[in-house]
Scaffold this motif. Structure first.
Motif, PDB file in Angstrom:
ATOM      1  N   MET A 264      89.639  71.158  93.262  1.00 48.07           N
ATOM      2  CA  MET A 264      89.747  70.769  91.998  1.00 48.07           C
ATOM      3  C   MET A 264      90.306  72.079  91.207  1.00 48.07           C
ATOM      4  O   MET A 264      91.010  71.915  90.295  1.00 48.07           O
ATOM      5  N   ALA A 265      89.683  73.120  91.431  1.00 46.53           N
ATOM      6  CA  ALA A 265      90.221  74.330  91.001  1.00 46.53           C
ATOM      7  C   ALA A 265      91.691  74.712  91.082  1.00 46.53           C
ATOM      8  O   ALA A 265      92.440  74.985  90.038  1.00 46.53           O
ATOM      9  N   GLY A 266      92.066  74.641  92.172  1.00 42.65           N
ATOM     10  CA  GLY A 266      93.302  74.831  92.624  1.00 42.65           C
ATOM     11  C   GLY A 266      94.269  73.786  92.044  1.00 42.65           C
ATOM     12  O   GLY A 266      95.485  74.038  91.619  1.00 42.65           O
ATOM     13  N   ASN A 267      94.061  72.642  91.761  1.00 45.25           N
ATOM     14  CA  ASN A 267      94.621  71.482  91.090  1.00 45.25           C
ATOM     15  C   ASN A 267      94.576  71.865  89.793  1.00 45.25           C
ATOM     16  O   ASN A 267      95.670  71.500  88.846  1.00 45.25           O
ATOM     17  N   VAL A 268      93.619  72.360  88.885  1.00 42.30           N
ATOM     18  CA  VAL A 268      93.633  72.794  87.506  1.00 42.30           C
ATOM     19  C   VAL A 268      94.600  73.919  87.354  1.00 42.30           C
ATOM     20  O   VAL A 268      95.655  73.886  86.418  1.00 42.30           O
ATOM     21  N   LEU A 269      94.595  74.917  88.318  1.00 37.92           N
ATOM     22  CA  LEU A 269      95.592  75.898  88.144  1.00 37.92           C
ATOM     23  C   LEU A 269      97.017  75.480  88.410  1.00 37.92           C
ATOM     24  O   LEU A 269      97.867  76.028  87.752  1.00 37.92           O
ATOM     25  N   THR A 270      97.164  74.426  88.970  1.00 39.17           N
ATOM     26  CA  THR A 270      98.567  73.995  89.104  1.00 39.17           C
ATOM     27  C   THR A 270      99.038  73.255  88.040  1.00 39.17           C
ATOM     28  O   THR A 270     100.316  73.205  87.667  1.00 39.17           O
ATOM     29  N   VAL A 271      98.259  72.393  87.382  1.00 40.56           N
ATOM     30  CA  VAL A 271      98.489  71.510  86.135  1.00 40.56           C
ATOM     31  C   VAL A 271      98.743  72.447  84.942  1.00 40.56           C
ATOM     32  O   VAL A 271      99.876  71.965  84.289  1.00 40.56           O
ATOM     33  N   LEU A 272      98.024  73.456  84.868  1.00 40.93           N
ATOM     34  CA  LEU A 272      98.149  74.325  83.647  1.00 40.93           C
ATOM     35  C   LEU A 272      99.538  74.613  83.230  1.00 40.93           C
ATOM     36  O   LEU A 272      99.979  74.529  82.027  1.00 40.93           O
ATOM     37  N   PRO A 273     100.460  75.212  84.231  1.00 39.32           N
ATOM     38  CA  PRO A 273     101.806  75.704  83.610  1.00 39.32           C
ATOM     39  C   PRO A 273     102.636  74.502  83.297  1.00 39.32           C
ATOM     40  O   PRO A 273     103.405  74.583  82.422  1.00 39.32           O
ATOM     41  N   VAL A 274     102.534  73.346  83.957  1.00 36.16           N
ATOM     42  CA  VAL A 274     103.196  72.181  83.391  1.00 36.16           C
ATOM     43  C   VAL A 274     102.903  71.728  82.261  1.00 36.16           C
ATOM     44  O   VAL A 274     103.517  71.447  81.295  1.00 36.16           O
ATOM     45  N   LEU A 275     101.608  71.689  81.864  1.00 36.02           N
ATOM     46  CA  LEU A 275     101.113  71.143  80.334  1.00 36.02           C
ATOM     47  C   LEU A 275     101.553  72.174  79.443  1.00 36.02           C
ATOM     48  O   LEU A 275     102.096  71.791  78.652  1.00 36.02           O
ATOM     49  N   ALA A 277     104.142  74.254  79.639  1.00 37.96           N
ATOM     50  CA  ALA A 277     105.585  74.174  79.439  1.00 37.96           C
ATOM     51  C   ALA A 277     105.799  72.960  78.475  1.00 37.96           C
ATOM     52  O   ALA A 277     106.785  73.019  77.623  1.00 37.96           O
ATOM     53  N   PHE A 278     105.327  71.879  78.807  1.00 37.47           N
ATOM     54  CA  PHE A 278     105.650  70.623  77.930  1.00 37.47           C
ATOM     55  C   PHE A 278     105.159  70.848  76.305  1.00 37.47           C
ATOM     56  O   PHE A 278     105.947  70.411  75.552  1.00 37.47           O
ATOM     57  N   LEU A 279     104.055  71.420  76.327  1.00 43.73           N
ATOM     58  CA  LEU A 279     103.502  71.462  74.850  1.00 43.73           C
ATOM     59  C   LEU A 279     104.436  72.583  74.153  1.00 43.73           C
ATOM     60  O   LEU A 279     104.668  72.367  73.168  1.00 43.73           O
ATOM     61  N   PHE A 280     104.887  73.612  74.816  1.00 44.08           N
ATOM     62  CA  PHE A 280     105.729  74.520  74.292  1.00 44.08           C
ATOM     63  C   PHE A 280     107.037  74.104  73.686  1.00 44.08           C
ATOM     64  O   PHE A 280     107.594  74.201  72.607  1.00 44.08           O
ATOM     65  N   ALA A 281     107.608  72.797  74.512  1.00 43.16           N
ATOM     66  CA  ALA A 281     109.026  72.244  74.245  1.00 43.16           C
ATOM     67  C   ALA A 281     108.705  70.969  73.727  1.00 43.16           C
ATOM     68  O   ALA A 281     109.660  70.235  73.719  1.00 43.16           O
ATOM     69  N   GLN A 282     107.554  70.662  73.285  1.00 40.57           N
ATOM     70  CA  GLN A 282     107.301  69.010  72.957  1.00 40.57           C
ATOM     71  C   GLN A 282     108.234  68.455  71.764  1.00 40.57           C
ATOM     72  O   GLN A 282     108.930  67.615  71.885  1.00 40.57           O
TER      73      GLN A 282
END
Length: 296
Positions: A264-275, A277-282
């Motif tokens: 689960m920790a690995g999945n969190v670290l994987t999702v963070l850059p995607v979130l 990137a989207f929030l930055f360019a939303q």
């Protein structure tokens, strides 16, 4: 003078629509659509919240039955295990390199191709555009073997180059830039041509500063596609030092299926850059989707 002042001082009666809107605002402090959108947003956010909460639980809490809905305390053992005992940082760096190069090349080559299709008329331009768009409906399963053979002939198999070269430019990026450029008035470019600017100078100095919504959209979608890609890295990469994050995380999950906190920790670290990137360019992302349209 007196008549005009009297007219100005006369109160304006609100319309029936305005009165209904005022009553609705007094009855409900927000738009009624929020009553539908809020549960939908919560439904999409619940898996991410559950992922985050599980990543800070201990393995004993995760394996408890019935499962715990809230951690007794914050346990970062999963994060320490992932960052310290696995090749996770190397996989993260590989994914970042592949995604960054793919984003940069799609912005550059996609803008050049989109501007050519939007503003330049040459023999077979519409046919070429149609053929390019037709490739978007071809399933990847039909092209992965030819792509693999091409990468093998180039000597790129089991290297990051095998992941970068097929993603250098996509038909969607060219198409989205073309649609956005078609929505811009030609008068700005014609004025620059009169001043002696070349097409490339017009594109760089005038068009691209106005194309920030399209740039943000292409960047976000390209980043999502390359960062989350699993099928092609699974085919083209064999050595674990060249794994991307998705491929490495899949292998890591298979090897350490009992360490659910680490998974689960690995999945969190994987999702963070995607979130991020989207929030930055939303804002610009939504602006591009609403402004470019499907102009022919």
């Amino acid at each position: 003078m007196t008549a005009s002042m009297a007219v100005a001082d006369t109160p304006v009666e609100p319309s029936a629509a305005q009165r209904r809107g005022g009553k609705r605002r007094r009855w409900l402090p927000f738009s009624p659509w929020h009553l539908l959108l809020a549960p939908l947003a919560l439904g999409f956010a619940l898996p991410l919240l559950w992922l985050l909460l599980t990543s800070v639980m201990s393995d004993a809490e995760i394996n408890r039955f019935p499962p715990a809905l809230w951690p007794d305390g914050i346990d970062l053992g999963g994060y320490r295990y992932v960052l310290g005992n696995a090749m996770f940082p190397r996989w993260f760096a590989n994914s970042f390199i592949v995604s960054s190069v793919a984003v940069a090349s799609n912005l550059l080559l996609g803008a050049l191709g989109g501007y050519a299709f939007a503003r330049m008329r040459f023999a077979g331009s519409r046919l070429l555009l149609g053929l390019m768009l037709a490739t978007m409906i071809i399933p990847f399963q039909l092209t992965m073997i030819p792509t693999f053979l091409v990468m093998k002939e180039l000597g790129l198999i089991d290297t990051l180059g095998a992941l970068i070269v097929p993603a250098l430019v996509t038909p969607f990026a060219v198409f989205l830039f073309r649609q956005f450029f078609l929505s811009l008035p030609r008068e700005m470019e014609e004025a620059a041509w009169i001043d002696g600017c070349s097409r490339l100078r017009v594109l760089v100095s005038i068009i691209m500063p106005l194309a920030r919504p399209a740039l943000a959209t292409v960047a976000v979608l390209t980043f999502l596609a390359t960062w989350n890609d699993l099928t092609w890295p699974l085919i083209a990469i064999n050595h674990d030092t060249q794994y991307t994050l998705q491929l490495g995380l899949t292998t890591f999950q298979g090897q350490h299926h009992t360490r659910w906190s680490a998974v689960m920790a690995g999945n969190v670290l994987t999702v963070l850059p995607v979130l991020a990137a989207f929030l930055f360019a939303q804002k610009t992302f939504i602006q591009s989707l609403t402004s470019s349209g499907l102009k022919g």
